[in-house]
Scaffold this motif. Structure first.
Motif, PDB file in Angstrom:
ATOM      1  N   LYS A 100     -48.068   4.327  -5.349  1.00 48.84           N
ATOM      2  CA  LYS A 100     -47.834   4.806  -6.713  1.00 48.84           C
ATOM      3  C   LYS A 100     -47.335   3.684  -7.614  1.00 48.84           C
ATOM      4  N   LEU A 101     -46.429   2.873  -7.072  1.00 51.68           N
ATOM      5  CA  LEU A 101     -45.801   1.811  -7.862  1.00 51.68           C
ATOM      6  C   LEU A 101     -46.465   0.452  -7.677  1.00 51.68           C
ATOM      7  N   GLY A 102     -47.403   0.360  -6.743  1.00 51.98           N
ATOM      8  CA  GLY A 102     -48.063  -0.926  -6.509  1.00 51.98           C
ATOM      9  C   GLY A 102     -47.139  -1.934  -5.864  1.00 51.98           C
ATOM     10  N   LYS A 103     -46.291  -1.499  -4.936  1.00 54.29           N
ATOM     11  CA  LYS A 103     -45.365  -2.395  -4.246  1.00 54.29           C
ATOM     12  C   LYS A 103     -45.952  -2.800  -2.898  1.00 54.29           C
ATOM     13  N   GLY A 104     -46.352  -4.069  -2.779  1.00 53.73           N
ATOM     14  CA  GLY A 104     -46.917  -4.565  -1.532  1.00 53.73           C
ATOM     15  C   GLY A 104     -48.358  -4.188  -1.308  1.00 53.73           C
ATOM     16  N   VAL A 105     -48.889  -3.328  -2.162  1.00 51.81           N
ATOM     17  CA  VAL A 105     -50.287  -2.898  -2.091  1.00 51.81           C
ATOM     18  C   VAL A 105     -50.814  -2.794  -3.526  1.00 51.81           C
ATOM     19  N   GLU A 106     -52.106  -2.732  -3.655  1.00 50.76           N
ATOM     20  CA  GLU A 106     -52.687  -2.539  -4.976  1.00 50.76           C
ATOM     21  C   GLU A 106     -52.402  -1.108  -5.446  1.00 50.76           C
ATOM     22  N   GLN A 107     -51.949  -0.956  -6.685  1.00 48.97           N
ATOM     23  CA  GLN A 107     -51.612   0.376  -7.212  1.00 48.97           C
ATOM     24  C   GLN A 107     -52.817   1.300  -7.105  1.00 48.97           C
ATOM     25  N   ASN A 108     -52.596   2.497  -6.562  1.00 48.27           N
ATOM     26  CA  ASN A 108     -53.705   3.415  -6.324  1.00 48.27           C
ATOM     27  C   ASN A 108     -53.177   4.848  -6.324  1.00 48.27           C
ATOM     28  N   ASP A 109     -53.402   5.574  -7.418  1.00 45.96           N
ATOM     29  CA  ASP A 109     -52.915   6.954  -7.528  1.00 45.96           C
ATOM     30  C   ASP A 109     -53.556   7.878  -6.502  1.00 45.96           C
ATOM     31  N   ASP A 110     -54.817   7.634  -6.178  1.00 50.07           N
ATOM     32  CA  ASP A 110     -55.498   8.499  -5.205  1.00 50.07           C
ATOM     33  C   ASP A 110     -54.863   8.374  -3.822  1.00 50.07           C
ATOM     34  N   LYS A 111     -54.585   7.126  -3.393  1.00 55.66           N
ATOM     35  CA  LYS A 111     -53.941   6.916  -2.097  1.00 55.66           C
ATOM     36  C   LYS A 111     -52.534   7.503  -2.099  1.00 55.66           C
ATOM     37  N   ALA A 112     -51.832   7.337  -3.244  1.00 58.34           N
ATOM     38  CA  ALA A 112     -50.484   7.896  -3.354  1.00 58.34           C
ATOM     39  C   ALA A 112     -50.518   9.406  -3.159  1.00 58.34           C
ATOM     40  N   MET A 113     -51.446  10.065  -3.831  1.00 55.26           N
ATOM     41  CA  MET A 113     -51.557  11.517  -3.725  1.00 55.26           C
ATOM     42  C   MET A 113     -51.889  11.938  -2.297  1.00 55.26           C
ATOM     43  N   GLU A 114     -52.743  11.173  -1.643  1.00 55.27           N
ATOM     44  CA  GLU A 114     -53.128  11.476  -0.259  1.00 55.27           C
ATOM     45  C   GLU A 114     -51.898  11.486   0.651  1.00 55.27           C
ATOM     46  N   TYR A 115     -51.054  10.473   0.515  1.00 55.15           N
ATOM     47  CA  TYR A 115     -49.849  10.401   1.345  1.00 55.15           C
ATOM     48  C   TYR A 115     -48.822  11.462   0.946  1.00 55.15           C
ATOM     49  N   PHE A 116     -48.678  11.717  -0.360  1.00 56.78           N
ATOM     50  CA  PHE A 116     -47.734  12.754  -0.802  1.00 56.78           C
ATOM     51  C   PHE A 116     -48.102  14.111  -0.207  1.00 56.78           C
ATOM     52  N   LEU A 117     -49.403  14.433  -0.204  1.00 55.30           N
ATOM     53  CA  LEU A 117     -49.849  15.722   0.325  1.00 55.30           C
ATOM     54  C   LEU A 117     -49.558  15.842   1.818  1.00 55.30           C
ATOM     55  N   LEU A 118     -49.812  14.748   2.563  1.00 60.55           N
ATOM     56  CA  LEU A 118     -49.534  14.765   4.001  1.00 60.55           C
ATOM     57  C   LEU A 118     -48.042  14.958   4.249  1.00 60.55           C
ATOM     58  N   ALA A 119     -47.221  14.243   3.475  1.00 57.44           N
ATOM     59  CA  ALA A 119     -45.774  14.363   3.646  1.00 57.44           C
ATOM     60  C   ALA A 119     -45.278  15.748   3.259  1.00 57.44           C
ATOM     61  N   ALA A 120     -45.864  16.323   2.207  1.00 55.90           N
ATOM     62  CA  ALA A 120     -45.478  17.672   1.770  1.00 55.90           C
ATOM     63  C   ALA A 120     -45.839  18.703   2.825  1.00 55.90           C
ATOM     64  N   GLU A 121     -47.006  18.526   3.442  1.00 57.43           N
ATOM     65  CA  GLU A 121     -47.412  19.439   4.511  1.00 57.43           C
ATOM     66  C   GLU A 121     -46.453  19.354   5.689  1.00 57.43           C
ATOM     67  N   GLY A 122     -45.820  18.171   5.843  1.00 60.37           N
ATOM     68  CA  GLY A 122     -44.845  17.993   6.912  1.00 60.37           C
ATOM     69  C   GLY A 122     -43.474  18.538   6.553  1.00 60.37           C
ATOM     70  N   GLY A 123     -43.353  19.091   5.359  1.00 59.33           N
ATOM     71  CA  GLY A 123     -42.110  19.742   4.966  1.00 59.33           C
ATOM     72  C   GLY A 123     -41.104  18.860   4.252  1.00 59.33           C
ATOM     73  N   TYR A 124     -41.516  17.654   3.810  1.00 60.49           N
ATOM     74  CA  TYR A 124     -40.563  16.770   3.134  1.00 60.49           C
ATOM     75  C   TYR A 124     -40.444  17.173   1.660  1.00 60.49           C
ATOM     76  N   PRO A 125     -39.274  17.626   1.200  1.00 61.37           N
ATOM     77  CA  PRO A 125     -39.122  18.186  -0.151  1.00 61.37           C
ATOM     78  C   PRO A 125     -39.521  17.228  -1.279  1.00 61.37           C
ATOM     79  N   ARG A 126     -39.100  15.948  -1.172  1.00 60.33           N
ATOM     80  CA  ARG A 126     -39.387  15.017  -2.261  1.00 60.33           C
ATOM     81  C   ARG A 126     -40.885  14.765  -2.389  1.00 60.33           C
ATOM     82  N   ALA A 127     -41.612  14.885  -1.295  1.00 62.23           N
ATOM     83  CA  ALA A 127     -43.068  14.724  -1.348  1.00 62.23           C
ATOM     84  C   ALA A 127     -43.698  15.864  -2.129  1.00 62.23           C
ATOM     85  N   SER A 128     -43.199  17.090  -1.913  1.00 60.27           N
ATOM     86  CA  SER A 128     -43.695  18.231  -2.700  1.00 60.27           C
ATOM     87  C   SER A 128     -43.429  18.007  -4.177  1.00 60.27           C
TER      88      SER A 128
END
Length: 476
Positions: free
Chosen positions: A81-109
């Motif tokens: 999301k912030l482009g830290k250590g990787v090229e900024q990519n909203d699609d990749k960010a969303m992909e990881y947020f969804l996986l984390a949210a499915e795992g029950g992590y509140p901040r990811a939701s």
């Protein structure tokens, strides 16, 4: 000796680091190893107690993420999301947020909700955003309540409700959260969902300012009359015979668009835009408008308008049967915001014609809509042409240098003589400098403020006069 000690510390840190890593054989981290690995990833990410290294942080987060660690999945999402250590990519960010949210992590939701709120990687959708923020709070993210309250406050993706907004803001404010403190104060100041209480409102806003919230500090510094703040500043019908004011409703109402022939729309118009609160039940402020436009063969409205006798802006819209679709058309609403569309009709009263309608405005910077607006324009000749009004000169103020170290030069460009007072405040609202009122002639005036014995930081210079009232942020 000191160099040897440093080398040994580095060796020990390295040993600790490699000791807690699981063997590279698919062995899963136990809880203790997981916590150590995550802690090191966090330290590398932010440069705490060790040189910042986003690559190492990513590697550690990725190893944990492959084991299904939801907090690490969320961290990878933030790195993309912030482009830290990787090229900024909203699609990749969303992909990881969804996986984390499915795992029950509140901040990811919460982060998934933010993507829908701002339209990052997905189409902007306030309703879906609201559902994700609600899920985050149900999972244990208490601060998500601030955003839920904000959505109720403005009616974003949910029916507007000041009472529900306050029910989310107040518990967080009582826990010392500056943002909710400010909104609780604002609601008391305006009487939104509660009985208006200026003293109670200012108490909350001062608490938010003491915690450094810039909006609260600005409110204290910029608000001229605290006791009248939040009251309706307009006189709609009572004692006002102005026909334009008579057509402005006490509460916002929807207008059905009426297709109109070009000859009825073309020409010059003069009237008002009335802004309402978020509920649409109270008219809060008005803006004077003078407009001139014509209709092209492509059914395009093209022209300009002057707002409050000072700001001239272009107006462009495509006219359809159901609405006017504006493009490259802005209106001043504390800042310049885009007009997206509007619905209009013409009323004939006696020999006069009035264009009445609604405007939908949107701020691209904040990716959010503004409160409802109602327009009433009366057709006729504008006494002063738009060109003349645009060329009209205004009083101007500038300061240099800014940032400053010693003396501060204030340049006053005045169109006519007037008495002016200069004051400087710190960001807590304390006055640290004041000149005496002095009459300055028209034209260019240079005023030198002597060196101030103050600590480095931000300050506010206020310029008050008979026909000038400005505030400029200055930096020591």
């Amino acid at each position: 000796m000191k160099q040897k000690r440093t080398i040994w510390v580095c060796i020990l840190i390295g040993a600790t680091f490699f000791n807690f890593l699981p063997a590279q054989t698919g062995q899963k981290s136990n809880r203790k190893d997981r916590d150590k690995m995550f802690k090191w990833a966090y330290l590398y990410l932010n440069g705490y107690y060790t040189p910042m290294d986003h690559g190492k942080a990513y590697t550690l987060f990725e190893r944990l993420a492959k084991e299904g660690d939801s907090q690490s999945l969320n961290a990878l999402g933030m790195m993309y999301k912030l482009g830290k250590g990787v090229e900024q990519n909203d699609d990749k960010a969303m992909e990881y947020f969804l996986l984390a949210a499915e795992g029950g992590y509140p901040r990811a939701s919460y982060n998934v909700g933010s993507c829908y709120r701002y339209g990052h990687s997905v189409e902007q959708d306030f309703t879906t955003a609201f559902s994700w923020f609600t899920k985050a709070m149900e999972q244990g993210d208490i601060r998500a309540g601030y955003t839920i309250g904000y959505f109720y406050y403005k009616g974003m993706g949910v029916e507007q409700d000041y009472g529900k907004a306050l029910s989310y803001f107040l518990p967080l404010a009582e826990q010392g959260d500056a943002g909710p403190m400010f909104y609780v104060g604002l609601m008391y100041m305006k009487g939104y969902g509660v009985e208006r209480d200026v003293e109670e409102g200012m108490s909350w806003i001062r608490k938010a300012a003491e915690k450094g919230l810039s909006r609260a500090i600005d409110f204290i510094l910029y608000t001229e009359n605290i006791n009248t703040y939040g009251l309706s500043q307009v006189n709609l019908r009572s004692g006002n015979a102005d026909p334009v004011s008579q057509l402005i409703p006490d509460q916002w109402k929807a207008v059905t668009n009426t297709p109109l022939p070009s000859e009825r729309l073309e020409g010059e118009w003069e009237g008002k835009i009335m802004y309402y609160d978020w509920s649409g039940k109270r008219a809060e402020s008005e803006m004077k408008i003078q407009a001139s436009w014509h209709i092209s063969e492509e059914n395009r409205l093209i022209g300009s308008w002057i707002q409050d006798d000072t700001l001239s802006l272009p107006v462009k819209a495509t006219l359809t049967d159901s609405l006017w679709i504006f493009d490259d058309t802005k209106v001043w609403r504390l800042k310049l915001v885009d007009i997206l569309n509007g619905k209009f009709t013409i009323q004939t009263i006696g020999n006069e014609e009035f264009l009445t309608g609604n405007l939908i405005t949107y701020c691209e910077k904040t990716r959010s809509y503004h409160p409802p607006a109602f327009v009433v324009l009366k057709k006729g000749e504008v006494v002063t042409s738009l060109t003349e009004r645009t060329e009209k000169k205004e009083n101007r103020v500038s300061v240099s240098p800014n940032p400053f170290e010693d003396e501060l030069l204030v340049l006053l460009s005045l169109q006519e003589p007037q008495e002016i007072l200069l004051e400087i405040y710190d960001m807590g609202g304390k006055k640290i400098y004041s000149s005496s009122y002095r009459k300055y002639p028209s034209g260019e005036n240079e005023v030198i403020i002597p060196a101030l014995s103050v600590t480095p930081g931000n300050y506010l210079l206020k310029i008050r006069g008979e026909k000038i009232n400005e505030s400029i942020k200055i930096i020591k």
